[in-house]
Design an enzyme around this catalytic site. Structure first.
Site, PDB file in Angstrom:
ATOM      1  CG  HIS A   1     -22.280 -14.445  -5.953  1.00  0.00           C
ATOM      2  ND1 HIS A   1     -22.192 -14.699  -7.291  1.00  0.00           N
ATOM      3  CD2 HIS A   1     -21.047 -14.034  -5.566  1.00  0.00           C
ATOM      4  CE1 HIS A   1     -20.963 -14.457  -7.708  1.00  0.00           C
ATOM      5  NE2 HIS A   1     -20.240 -14.039  -6.680  1.00  0.00           N
TER       6      HIS A   1
ATOM      7  CG  ASP B   1     -24.550 -19.933  -3.813  1.00  0.00           C
ATOM      8  OD1 ASP B   1     -23.530 -20.582  -3.504  1.00  0.00           O
ATOM      9  OD2 ASP B   1     -24.512 -18.776  -4.283  1.00  0.00           O
TER      10      ASP B   1
ATOM     11  CD  GLN C   1     -18.142 -17.082   0.085  1.00  0.00           C
ATOM     12  OE1 GLN C   1     -17.348 -17.398   0.975  1.00  0.00           O
ATOM     13  NE2 GLN C   1     -17.743 -16.507  -1.030  1.00  0.00           N
TER      14      GLN C   1
ATOM     15  CE  LYS D   1     -16.606 -18.531  -4.259  1.00  0.00           C
ATOM     16  NZ  LYS D   1     -15.966 -17.220  -4.318  1.00  0.00           N
TER      17      LYS D   1
ATOM     18  CB  CYS E   1     -20.799 -10.933  -7.480  1.00  0.00           C
ATOM     19  SG  CYS E   1     -19.331 -10.930  -8.486  1.00  0.00           S
TER      20      CYS E   1
HETATM   21  N1  PMP Z   1     -22.215 -17.810  -4.602  1.00  0.00           N
HETATM   22  C1  PMP Z   1     -21.551 -17.194  -3.630  1.00  0.00           C
HETATM   23  C2  PMP Z   1     -22.231 -16.985  -2.303  1.00  0.00           C
HETATM   24  C3  PMP Z   1     -20.252 -16.760  -3.843  1.00  0.00           C
HETATM   25  O1  PMP Z   1     -19.587 -16.120  -2.870  1.00  0.00           O
HETATM   26  C4  PMP Z   1     -19.644 -16.990  -5.103  1.00  0.00           C
HETATM   27  C5  PMP Z   1     -18.227 -16.537  -5.398  1.00  0.00           C
HETATM   28  N2  PMP Z   1     -17.884 -15.299  -4.904  1.00  0.00           N
HETATM   29  C6  PMP Z   1     -20.377 -17.646  -6.076  1.00  0.00           C
HETATM   30  C7  PMP Z   1     -21.657 -18.049  -5.794  1.00  0.00           C
HETATM   31  C8  PMP Z   1     -19.829 -17.908  -7.435  1.00  0.00           C
HETATM   32  O2  PMP Z   1     -18.776 -18.800  -7.373  1.00  0.00           O
HETATM   33  P1  PMP Z   1     -17.943 -19.135  -8.669  1.00  0.00           P
HETATM   34  O3  PMP Z   1     -17.430 -17.825  -9.194  1.00  0.00           O
HETATM   35  O4  PMP Z   1     -16.858 -20.018  -8.191  1.00  0.00           O
HETATM   36  O5  PMP Z   1     -18.874 -19.778  -9.631  1.00  0.00           O
END
Ligand code: PMP
Length: 414
Positions: free
Chosen positions: A123, A203, A206, A229, A368
């Site tokens: 991401h 990270d 997910q 999430k 993203c």
């Molecule tokens: N990493 C992953 C794999 C994600 O799916 C997301 C959110 N779509 C993020 C990071 C970023 O999360 P946040 O916007 O809550 O900081």
């Protein structure tokens, strides 16, 4: 495995999914953010009604209450991920957790010739911070790519990309786009064999909403995730770090509550986690996250994982033979709770907009992950993502309306 009756009863906890709201919505966008159960909403409201004060400051009753809410929450998070309380730093979200590391670890410790390794699955929030660090320090940013068929990380890249020069390995445990689950435990072990002072960053945005996690078992140095999430409110996230790894880092933000002693010209700082929590913190968010974790625990993460696995497989089995779809998720190996696809020749935003007219909420765009999309030869895609509150009936509606989109757009079928 969770029964249909259990799921129906769980759905009644979510105002958005219950009969309380008279819009008939199928919410298949939980990877973007989950819906919130009333237990979480009531806990946050209860905090602001009867427990609200600035934590770690007042000697009065409410000040102590707010401190208790905040620190008890830290312990609940620590227990949930198998960590110690002083290894849990509260942040706003995954993005802030990773940026903290980019600044205090990346900028402070890397130099020209060092390497940062990430994967093509990342991401943007675990990619752009490392581009920034690479640019500032002249370290080299390297990628581990995926096999375009299986969407699994390429074995040869796993072998070759990490070298003795690699100082940071930052990777997702579960892709928000392809659903790839990464065996981060294996990678961390391998990485340490190749580079002895490597720092490993996961990270988990997910992964943690869907699986049981134990950071000690993974043996990662740092782990980042977002509350929103996993049923909690927006604006609360976590950065886990091994105690020593955190305390070896300088602070990120400077200000109130992260200090020991302050003189006119200098200051000394508290140990982690407080050293990374400057300023008034999101106690209401911590209260919500605490309640969200209690809610998930009351169902059981293993139960949640098994149910979602079977629901996603059910959806996958229905879409895999639709000849008007291109699929970017495979299920040869275990995968996350997402299915990503395109309807041939139709823009994903059109697909999502038409599905919306039937009350179906899916995500369209690049999610993203622009470098990943480009690597797969795509500009954008559609993504249906599932949570334990979704049902087979909802999947059936999704499939039926995909066919409506096909007909409406004049696409052929078998
Ligand atoms: N990493 C992953 C794999 C994600 O799916 C997301 C959110 N779509 C993020 C990071 C970023 O999360 P946040 O916007 O809550 O900081």
């Amino acid at each position: 495995m969770l029964s249909k009756e259990q799921i129906q009863s769980i759905r009644q906890d979510f105002p958005y999914l219950s009969k309380e709201w008279d819009r008939d919505i199928v919410y298949l966008d939980s990877a973007a953010t989950t819906q919130k159960p009333r237990q979480v909403l009531e806990a946050v409201e209860g905090y602001y009604k009867f427990e609200n004060a600035n934590p770690h400051r007042g000697a009065h009753y409410l000040g102590q209450k707010a401190t208790e809410v905040y620190e008890d929450g830290r312990q609940v998070v620590a227990d949930f991920i198998g960590a110690k309380a002083n290894e849990v730093v509260f942040t706003n979200n995954t993005t802030q957790s990773i940026n903290t590391l980019a600044y205090v670890l990346g900028l402070n410790t890397l130099k020209e010739g060092d390497e940062i390794v990430i994967t093509i699955l990342e991401h943007h929030s675990n990619l752009i911070p490392w581009q920034f660090v690479a640019e500032k320090t002249k370290a080299k940013l390297k990628y581990i790519y995926i096999d375009k068929e299986t969407k699994a990380l390429k074995e040869e890249d796993l072998e070759n990309q990490i070298t003795e020069k690699t100082k940071i390995l930052a990777m997702t445990q579960s892709s928000n786009t392809t659903g790839t689950l990464v065996d981060v435990k294996k990678m961390i072990k391998k990485a340490r064999e190749k580079s002895k002072d490597i720092k490993t960053i996961i990270d988990g945005a997910q992964y943690i909403p869907h699986h049981k996690l134990n950071v000690k078992d993974l043996d990662c140095d740092f782990y980042a995730f977002s509350g929103h999430k996993m049923l909690a409110p927006m604006g609360i996230g976590v950065l886990y770090g091994k105690e020593e790894a955190l305390n070896n880092l300088p602070p990120f933000f400077y200000g109130g509550e992260m200090i020991e002693y302050v003189y006119e010209d200098r200051a000394t700082f508290l140990k982690a986690p407080m050293r990374f929590e400057a300023g008034t913190q999101n106690v209401g968010g911590v209260k919500g996250l605490t309640e969200a974790i209690k809610y998930l625990d009351s169902i059981g993460m293993e139960e949640i994982a098994a149910y979602e696995e079977s629901l996603t497989q059910y959806a996958y089995d229905k879409v895999k033979d639709l000849d008007f779809l291109d699929l970017y998720t495979t299920r040869e190996d275990k995968k996350g709770s997402v299915i990503t696809f395109n309807l041939k020749e139709i823009h994903p935003h059109d697909v999502a907009s038409i599905l919306d007219t039937y009350g179906l909420a899916i995500r369209s765009g690049h999610h993203c992950t622009q470098p990943l999309h480009r690597y797969l030869g795509l500009n954008a895609s559609c993504r249906a993502s599932f949570a334990f509150y979704n049902t087979q009936e909802e999947v059936d509606r999704f499939i039926a309306h995909l066919d409506d989109v096909r007909r409406m757009m004049g696409l052929g079928s078998k």
